[in-house]
Design a protein around this motif. Structure first.
Motif, PDB file in Angstrom:
ATOM      1  N   LYS A  83       0.694  -1.147   0.046  1.00 47.45           N
ATOM      2  CA  LYS A  83      -0.076  -0.144   0.145  1.00 47.45           C
ATOM      3  C   LYS A  83       0.831   1.498  -0.058  1.00 47.45           C
ATOM      4  O   LYS A  83       0.578   2.303  -0.763  1.00 47.45           O
ATOM      5  CB  LYS A  83      -0.946  -0.171   1.319  1.00 47.45           C
ATOM      6  CG  LYS A  83      -2.189  -0.615   1.033  1.00 47.45           C
ATOM      7  CD  LYS A  83      -3.047  -0.429   2.219  1.00 47.45           C
ATOM      8  CE  LYS A  83      -4.158  -1.464   2.310  1.00 47.45           C
ATOM      9  NZ  LYS A  83      -5.140  -1.454   3.369  1.00 47.45           N
ATOM     10  N   ASP A  84       2.031   1.249   0.664  1.00 48.78           N
ATOM     11  CA  ASP A  84       2.874   2.361   0.745  1.00 48.78           C
ATOM     12  C   ASP A  84       3.445   2.432  -0.769  1.00 48.78           C
ATOM     13  O   ASP A  84       3.641   3.847  -1.033  1.00 48.78           O
ATOM     14  CB  ASP A  84       4.116   2.293   1.830  1.00 48.78           C
ATOM     15  CG  ASP A  84       3.387   2.411   3.191  1.00 48.78           C
ATOM     16  OD1 ASP A  84       2.447   2.724   3.402  1.00 48.78           O
ATOM     17  OD2 ASP A  84       4.152   1.873   4.042  1.00 48.78           O
ATOM     18  N   GLN A 124       1.925   9.578  -5.789  1.00 50.65           N
ATOM     19  CA  GLN A 124       2.745  10.990  -5.446  1.00 50.65           C
ATOM     20  C   GLN A 124       3.644  11.028  -6.574  1.00 50.65           C
ATOM     21  O   GLN A 124       3.863  12.255  -6.905  1.00 50.65           O
ATOM     22  CB  GLN A 124       3.221  10.933  -4.115  1.00 50.65           C
ATOM     23  CG  GLN A 124       3.931  11.971  -3.671  1.00 50.65           C
ATOM     24  CD  GLN A 124       3.133  13.259  -3.591  1.00 50.65           C
ATOM     25  OE1 GLN A 124       1.836  13.073  -2.987  1.00 50.65           O
ATOM     26  NE2 GLN A 124       3.268  14.385  -4.171  1.00 50.65           N
ATOM     27  N   GLU A 175      -7.294   8.008  -7.488  1.00 52.70           N
ATOM     28  CA  GLU A 175      -6.426   8.936  -6.661  1.00 52.70           C
ATOM     29  C   GLU A 175      -5.358   9.489  -7.555  1.00 52.70           C
ATOM     30  O   GLU A 175      -4.918  10.657  -7.088  1.00 52.70           O
ATOM     31  CB  GLU A 175      -5.861   8.067  -5.597  1.00 52.70           C
ATOM     32  CG  GLU A 175      -6.627   7.439  -4.482  1.00 52.70           C
ATOM     33  CD  GLU A 175      -6.027   6.891  -3.436  1.00 52.70           C
ATOM     34  OE1 GLU A 175      -4.836   6.694  -3.001  1.00 52.70           O
ATOM     35  OE2 GLU A 175      -6.868   6.082  -2.639  1.00 52.70           O
ATOM     36  N   LYS A 213       0.855   4.290  -2.775  1.00 53.07           N
ATOM     37  CA  LYS A 213       0.722   5.633  -2.145  1.00 53.07           C
ATOM     38  C   LYS A 213       1.986   6.442  -2.964  1.00 53.07           C
ATOM     39  O   LYS A 213       1.807   7.797  -3.439  1.00 53.07           O
ATOM     40  CB  LYS A 213       0.569   5.953  -0.814  1.00 53.07           C
ATOM     41  CG  LYS A 213      -0.594   5.256  -0.214  1.00 53.07           C
ATOM     42  CD  LYS A 213      -1.748   6.204  -0.319  1.00 53.07           C
ATOM     43  CE  LYS A 213      -3.031   5.562   0.336  1.00 53.07           C
ATOM     44  NZ  LYS A 213      -4.229   6.105  -0.135  1.00 53.07           N
TER      45      LYS A 213
END
Lengths: 662, 175
Positions: free
Chosen positions: A157-158, A165, A220, A161
């Protein structure tokens, strides 16, 4: 108030009258685009291995920017991670650090110099990436179907993310570099498509599950990018309308349309409608797929979303996109390969010079090169990827004007002829045939789209006429003619010879020549052996098999189609299988009898093949006239199949190179 | 010169069997090298099983381009079963894939297996031959299972130690 970057008035151009829908403006988000033309982001492997933009890459794009005549011109997709897992091509541009901004700005400026709208694409190649590192990354570690791609690691998950970004940061750099429009790539197996597809996303957390879950990372990304780009900078996305992955349980068409709706809800301003994956077993863009085959998908997309829909995929000519835009079934005509083959293609359409377009022949050599870590090249356009080299891109007038005799009006001779004439030489093209085109006259009768190859000759004919080339058709060049004319230079572009078989029975009346078969002049029996397993032999074998004949292909090369590029060869193998053609490779014909032939393998095995016709399709260089020219002390060049039998591309490239240097 | 069919076929037949024979012998020659390098503290069976895993993994990758769900689960399982039987046939075995009674169940049967003969020649136990075959097939299925998102298993049901009779393996889908 929507923004207009450059004003364009097309009203005086003939193309705007013929294709009114192509040359009318469209609003995307808060930006007005003057026309409906888009050069879509295309990798070309012309950047440095470290991701920095090069002169070659900038010149390549500048030329395409001129071509869109005020429309959308996108630079290639940039990878965004320092670890280079998202890098899918050795020469892909990078945007993972601010240090890349000056290079990106160079590209945006080059596009603006042509008064076109500059686009940047964010492209993490995901499953198709990691070209220079050990592992690729994706939502799940689904093994690769094709071994050329790296093994996969499932993203945490990191890491997801962080990837989101990276898109946001790269978007900021795109804004800083001066681009006007931004796009997220989610096609053919790249990372975004990996998240969207049920084939590659097996996650059970919030980034997986049903189509909404599988779109979560995409949402996202879209929202993250939207938040950092100006309000008048539209954001688009390329998404699959059909993955063509039914055989491995990929998304259904309904799920794909759902992904369009979700992307629209998330805030994209347009969607580029695409289809197929690198791993799909179905052909999508090769020459055997009829033009316009996929355009119905754009209509389907428009029925599901309100934002503009753009599409490429075998839309090589302006008629169909113009019609579909007029009918409200498409909004923007995208191009990639047609503008690799002719960067000024839409400009020529606008100016009413369609006969001057060098048409893409959908061979996919460009793709084959990219996947083999080689710079882009084009089968049909010798200048492609040499735009920064003035010798190629802008050949100067010859220092000494010569009288040039070109023997052979095939693609090699014609290519050489117009360029040499343009450079100030007096060029005379001779051919014993009454028509131009050389062996393409016959080769174009091969099935599965080979008629499109003829566009090459049509283009060359127009170029020759414009350059003032003199034609002497129906005239066979002899030693006497050369002596009589005494030109300054002779270019032998005579095409190959098809030698007979120096074996017992080699004078059999079963033997016929390739050209006679392809032109329908020869009587061909029901059981046929085609001798020669390169492209002419394959084309002939398929041509005959389509007539219901039992065809056996025999050739010296280790595999059939040595001269066909790998991105197309697999199609021929499938068609040969479907048409019942048996190939004996790495073999020779040892003897010919009343019953047929005896084949001998490289390691000495022999067996008989019954046949009533043997077609000679094995080519050799044509040495005739060489000595005659040399003995007169005349400057001599040999091009195309006369030099070494190869393919159409080699003929065109040979002809061009001699034409620019003679 | 007319073709002497008997002579040509005999030559091909001999060449095929020599090649198959070399497959087995080459494997056991390399096994010997691996054991020498591994040293005395390593069990030969562990080395052999690891080799079976490496082979299976690589073979599994070569299966992936041909995996196809378009014929549904039964068709898929049968194609997979035939591909596994085909591996045995390549080595010189006589193997078939047969549909089982349960949905998606396939039995792979081999009635003639050259591997025990080669093993005997190199002093390797029959047990190792059977276990390696099972492990190799299990490794083949690892990537196939992940690729198709279907949990697949294969188990050795019956092994005949001397290569006589019938070796049976059961391929099935777990829930």
């Amino acid at each position: 108030m929507p923004k207009t970057i450059f004003e364009w008035d097309y009203s005086d151009y003939p193309g705007a009258k013929t294709y009114p829908h192509l040359f009318k403006p469209i609003q995307i988000g808060n930006l007005i685009i003057p026309n409906r033309i888009k050069y879509t982001a295309t990798e070309e492997n012309l950047n440095g291995l470290d991701g920095f933009v090069t002169d070659q890459g900038a010149a390549y794009l500048a030329q395409r920017a001129k071509g869109v005549v005020g429309g959308l011109c996108f630079m290639q997709g940039v990878y965004m991670d320092e670890a280079r897992m998202g890098q899918g091509y050795v020469g892909q541009a990078a945007a993972w650090d601010d240090k890349f901004v000056p290079g990106l700005k160079r590209l945006a400026d080059a596009i603006h110099d042509a008064l076109a709208v500059a686009g940047i694409q964010l492209m993490d190649c995901g499953r198709v990436g990691a070209v220079d590192v050990e592992y690729g990354h994706g939502p799940s570690a689904v093994p690769q179907r094709l071994r050329i791609f790296r093994p996969m690691k499932e993203m945490t998950k990191d890491e997801i993310k962080a990837m989101i970004q990276q898109h946001v940061d790269a978007a900021k750099r795109g804004v800083e570099a001066g681009f006007d429009i931004m796009e997220i790539s989610g096609i053919v197996g790249y990372l975004v498509s990996n998240f969207v597809s049920s084939y590659t996303n097996r996650r059970t957390d919030e980034y997986g599950g049903d189509i909404r879950g599988r779109m979560q990372a995409v949402i996202e990304i879209i929202q993250g990018v939207k938040a950092v780009i100006p309000e008048d900078m539209p954001l688009g996305i390329r998404l699959c309308a059909e993955e063509l992955l039914d055989d491995v349980r990929g998304n259904t068409a309904e799920e794909s349309m759902e992904s369009y709706k979700i992307a629209e809800e998330a805030g994209v301003d347009y969607i580029s409608c695409t289809l197929g994956w690198q791993e799909s077993i179905y052909p999508v863009i090769s020459r055997d797929i009829p033009m316009g085959n996929w355009i119905h998908l754009a209509k389907r997309a428009k029925e599901h979303v309100k934002v503009p829909i753009s599409m490429a995929y075998r839309l090589f000519k302006p008629e169909l996109p113009n019609e579909k835009i007029g009918a409200g079934e498409l909004d923007i005509w995208e191009m990639c390969r047609p503008m690799i083959a002719d960067p000024l293609m839409p400009k020529k359409v606008l100016e009413g010079k369609e006969e001057e377009i060098r048409h893409c022949v959908a061979c996919n050599l460009c793709l084959a090169r990219l996947f083999r870590d080689a710079p882009m090249t084009c089968y049909i356009n010798p200048i492609c990827a040499h735009e920064a080299n003035a010798e190629f891109a802008d050949p100067q007038p010859a220092e000494e004007e010569k009288e040039i005799m070109i023997v052979g009006a095939g693609p090699a001779g014609l290519e050489c002829a117009y360029l040499a004439a343009r450079r100030g030489h007096e060029v005379h093209v001779y051919d014993k045939r009454a028509e131009i085109g050389g062996t393409l006259n016959e080769a174009r009768h091969a099935p599965y789209g080979d008629d499109e190859l003829w566009t090459c000759v049509e283009y060359q004919k127009v170029m020759c006429e414009k350059a003032g080339v003199n034609f002497h058709l129906g005239t066979e060049v002899t030693e006497e003619l050369i002596e009589e004319e005494m030109p300054d230079s002779v270019v032998l572009a005579t095409g190959p010879i098809y030698p007979g078989l120096a074996v017992p029975g080699g004078d059999s009346d079963k033997i016929v020549y390739l050209a006679d078969v392809m032109s329908g002049k020869a009587d061909v029996g029901k059981k046929v052996v085609v001798w020669g397993n390169r492209k002419p032999g394959i084309g002939c074998a398929l041509h005959l098999a389509k007539q219901g004949k039992k065809v056996t292909l025999v050739g010296k090369d280790k595999t059939a189609g040595f001269d066909v590029n790998p991105s197309f060869k697999w199609r021929y193998y499938i068609y040969m299988r479907q048409n019942g053609i048996v190939a004996y490779n790495d073999c020779v014909i040892e003897e010919i009898s009343d019953a047929g032939i005896v084949v001998k393998t490289y390691d000495g095995y022999r067996w008989p093949i019954n046949c009533d016709t043997i077609v000679l399709a094995q080519r050799e260089p044509n040495e005739s006239l060489k000595k005659a020219v040399q003995s007169e002390g005349i400057e001599l060049f040999v091009v195309g199949d006369a030099l070494i039998p190869r393919n159409l591309s080699s003929a065109v490239h040979d002809g061009y190179r001699i034409g620019m240097r003679i | 010169m007319p073709v002497d069919a008997e002579k040509e076929i005999t030559r091909l037949y001999k060449a095929l069997h020599s090649a198959q024979d070399e497959i087995g012998k080459t494997y056991y020659r390399w096994r010997k090298v691996a054991l020498e390098f591994a040293g005395d503290n390593v069990k030969p069976l562990d080395v052999a099983l690891r080799a079976a895993e490496v082979f299976g993994k690589d073979i599994g990758k070569s299966f992936l381009p041909r995996m196809n769900w378009l014929k549904g689960e039964e068709g898929f399982m049968m194609i997979l079963g035939k591909a596994l039987a085909g591996l045995w046939i390549t080595d010189g075995g006589l193997a078939t894939a047969e549909k089982g009674e349960n949905p998606g169940e396939i039995f792979i049967k081999c009635t003639r297996d050259p591997w025990p003969t080669w093993a005997k020649e190199f002093g390797v136990s029959m047990e190792e031959v059977a276990l390696c075959r099972e492990r190799m097939y299990q490794s083949v299925l690892e990537d196939v299972s992940m690729f198709m998102n279907i949990p697949l298993k294969i188990e050795l049901e019956k092994a005949i130690s001397r290569g006589q009779g019938e070796t049976v393996m059961r391929l099935y889908k777990t829930e």
